[in-house]
Write a protein that holds these residues in place. Structure first.
Motif, mmCIF file in Angstrom:
data_model
loop_
_atom_site.group_PDB
_atom_site.id
_atom_site.type_symbol
_atom_site.label_atom_id
_atom_site.label_comp_id
_atom_site.label_asym_id
_atom_site.label_seq_id
_atom_site.Cartn_x
_atom_site.Cartn_y
_atom_site.Cartn_z
ATOM 1 N N LYS A 188 4.039 3.428 -5.805
ATOM 2 C CA LYS A 188 2.605 4.185 -6.119
ATOM 3 C C LYS A 188 2.403 3.444 -6.048
ATOM 4 N N ASN A 189 2.449 2.334 -7.796
ATOM 5 C CA ASN A 189 2.119 1.322 -8.517
ATOM 6 C C ASN A 189 2.237 -0.566 -9.138
ATOM 7 N N LEU A 190 3.586 0.003 -7.595
ATOM 8 C CA LEU A 190 4.761 -1.370 -7.475
ATOM 9 C C LEU A 190 5.055 -1.477 -6.025
ATOM 10 N N LEU A 232 8.896 -8.481 -7.805
ATOM 11 C CA LEU A 232 8.003 -7.220 -7.685
ATOM 12 C C LEU A 232 6.629 -7.656 -8.178
ATOM 13 N N LEU A 233 6.012 -7.472 -7.863
ATOM 14 C CA LEU A 233 4.548 -6.850 -7.947
ATOM 15 C C LEU A 233 4.137 -5.672 -8.064
ATOM 16 N N LYS A 234 3.415 -5.823 -9.131
ATOM 17 C CA LYS A 234 2.711 -4.701 -10.158
ATOM 18 C C LYS A 234 1.135 -5.190 -9.726
ATOM 19 N N LYS A 235 0.690 -3.591 -9.557
ATOM 20 C CA LYS A 235 -0.567 -2.915 -9.207
ATOM 21 C C LYS A 235 -1.398 -3.753 -10.493
ATOM 22 N N ILE A 237 -0.592 -7.742 -10.922
ATOM 23 C CA ILE A 237 -1.579 -8.468 -9.871
ATOM 24 C C ILE A 237 -3.317 -8.605 -9.753
ATOM 25 N N GLY A 238 -3.965 -6.923 -9.775
ATOM 26 C CA GLY A 238 -4.706 -7.138 -9.415
ATOM 27 C C GLY A 238 -5.171 -6.235 -8.488
ATOM 28 N N GLU A 239 -5.977 -5.414 -8.551
ATOM 29 C CA GLU A 239 -5.931 -4.166 -6.679
ATOM 30 C C GLU A 239 -5.876 -4.753 -6.063
ATOM 31 N N VAL A 240 -7.079 -5.497 -5.909
ATOM 32 C CA VAL A 240 -7.600 -6.140 -4.554
ATOM 33 C C VAL A 240 -6.479 -6.579 -3.501
ATOM 34 N N PRO A 241 -5.960 -7.820 -4.938
ATOM 35 C CA PRO A 241 -4.071 -8.246 -4.051
ATOM 36 C C PRO A 241 -3.016 -7.737 -3.706
ATOM 37 N N ILE A 256 5.550 -11.157 -9.809
ATOM 38 C CA ILE A 256 4.709 -12.254 -9.724
ATOM 39 C C ILE A 256 3.192 -12.198 -10.120
ATOM 40 N N GLU A 257 3.235 -12.862 -10.413
ATOM 41 C CA GLU A 257 1.609 -13.523 -10.730
ATOM 42 C C GLU A 257 0.716 -13.921 -9.965
#
Length: 486
Positions: free
Chosen positions: A60-62, A77-80, A83-87, A119-120
């Protein structure tokens, strides 16, 4: 190229473009290779890596992402909320397996003990317009694997490992010879004659010189010219071409490593080749024990040495010394009910006939590393005759698992004897033996200026790799094997 998935990917590409995101950016600066990053300590920050997306697991959020290249892979790992909602949404909506990304972030280890980069920031680095095949592993059409080798490397671990081993092996061979003070040289591929081996050449045409040329079948006679010129230890990675039948052990275009040492004989070269093989095994596979045909072979043990005559007698009960005439030898094989398949067997000279007999009846039995010595002279037009028995040559081949992987001899340096032998070869050629050598007056001229004692060797990279990786076919050991035109 048109299918629904490709059209969808092109639409995503156009959307990214409309959002002002560079589609094919110029570069991305990394500070670690993927295989290096996967070994970093937890908490290492500002890690920058790039690669092709080979796996996406959406939650859901990652999102867990796997990126890879030929040398390794890394989980991201990409976490909303980080990283922010748009990216996060852009990745979810517009990026696919097969695309390239560059990322920066920090290392940590997941609960399942997998090194992962959080991921940043990430950058889009290129879109794959075609979907990577899902059924590649079950692909039965081998030609497709060879024709699209780039997919085979990406999708088949065994292919990737083997072809990386090829690169490591080449590096090890080069290092071995350089450490032994051999000088690497390059000699011509386009040649007027096809000397240096018994093989049928490819022919080509030189427009400006208005002349027919051969693609080399071996670099031998040019490397020996260098010995005449004062070089004492030389080697070459030589692309060679032989217009011969296709088989699991033969390529028509292959890489030969050939070298020569002045003042050596073939026994010196035997020692060198054994040392080289052990060095290659250690550097490429970190072991000297290889499993071939379900049999573990320890290369560091002593290798067998057997003569050509003894080997043929052992497997056929034919003593080739009793048959100096090729016709009598042929009749003897028929009496023994030995069937030898060849398109034109009666045109073969004695040397090539004996070679055929050996290849069909003896060579397949040799599994452990074996030095085969004392070849008949008519099989070795460029080798030195044995001083105590001039019908034999001071030559050896290293045979492993039914394949010749190294060929070496004390070289013939007597120009008068060389002329006689090349004349005999030219006679065979004029009588239909397409694999016999032709006259090479330029080489004979070089010899007449004087040669020291020489020993030389040659081996094919692909053949060696095939044996050491226990591959079924030599085509698996070249990056882009020749395939039929579609």
């Amino acid at each position: 190229m048109s299918n629904d998935q490709t059209e969808q990917r092109i639409e995503k590409l156009e959307t990214l473009k409309s959002l002002g995101i560079p589609i094919y950016p110029e570069r991305f600066s990394t500070n670690y290779e993927l295989f290096e990053a996967s070994q970093l300590a937890d908490g290492t920050s500002a890690v920058r890596v790039a690669g092709r997306i080979m796996g996406i697991r959406n939650f859901k959020n990652l999102i867990f992402i796997t990126i890879s290249n030929v040398q390794g892979s890394l989980q991201l790992l990409l976490k909303k909320d980080e990283i922010g909602e748009v990216p996060f949404n852009q990745f979810q909506n517009f990026l696919d397996i097969g695309d390239f990304i560059g990322v920066e972030g920090n290392m940590y280890t997941t609960k399942t003990n997998e090194k992962t980069l959080r991921i940043e920031t990430y950058v889009f680095l290129g879109k794959a317009l075609r979907t990577l095949p899902e059924k590649w592993h079950g692909l039965s059409n081998v030609e497709s694997r060879y024709r699209q080798r780039y997919l085979d490397i990406m999708m088949t671990e065994e292919t990737k490992v083997r072809l990386l081993a090829r690169t490591k092996m080449i590096r090890a061979i080069r290092r071995f010879f350089e450490d032994k003070e051999f000088l690497e040289v390059e000699t011509p591929v386009l040649q007027h004659t096809s000397s240096g081996a018994l093989a049928k050449p490819f022919k080509t045409y030189h427009n400006s010189l208005d002349t027919l040329l051969n693609l080399r079948i071996a670099p031998e006679t040019y490397l020996k010219r260098l010995i005449v010129g004062g070089f004492t230890k030389v080697f070459e990675f030589a692309r060679c071409f032989r217009n011969e039948g296709i088989s699991p052990q033969h390529l028509q275009e292959f890489t030969m490593v050939e070298g020569y040492a002045a003042y050596w004989n073939y026994e010196d070269t035997m020692k060198l080749m054994r040392e080289m093989v052990l060095f290659i095994l250690d550097q490429t596979f970190n072991t000297t024990t290889i499993t071939i045909q379900a049999q573990r072979i320890e290369f560091s043990l002593e290798w067998d040495i057997i003569s050509f005559r003894d080997l043929i007698f052992k497997n056929t009960e034919i003593d080739i010394n009793l048959f100096p005439d090729v016709k009598d030898l042929y009749e003897e094989t028929k009496r023994k009910n030995i069937e030898l398949e060849h398109s034109d067997i009666e045109s073969l000279g004695r040397g090539n006939f004996i070679d055929l007999l050996y290849k069909k009846k003896c060579r397949p039995q040799l599994v452990k590393p074996t030095f085969l010595i004392q070849h008949p002279i008519d099989l070795s037009p460029l080798a030195k005759a044995n001083e105590s028995n001039p019908t034999l040559t001071d030559r050896f081949q290293l045979v492993v698992n039914g394949a010749e992987i190294i060929n070496a001899y004390s070289e013939l340096v007597d120009p008068l004897e060389q002329r006689k032998r090349l004349e005999a070869q030219a006679f065979l050629k004029s009588n239909g033996d397409l694999e016999a050598m032709e006259m090479d007056e330029d080489y004979l001229t070089a010899m007449e200026y004087g040669m020291p004692p020489i020993s030389g060797w040659g081996f094919g990279i692909e053949r060696l790799l095939m044996i050491l990786t226990d591959s079924d076919t030599i085509k698996d050991c070249v990056l882009f094997p020749l395939t039929k035109k579609l």
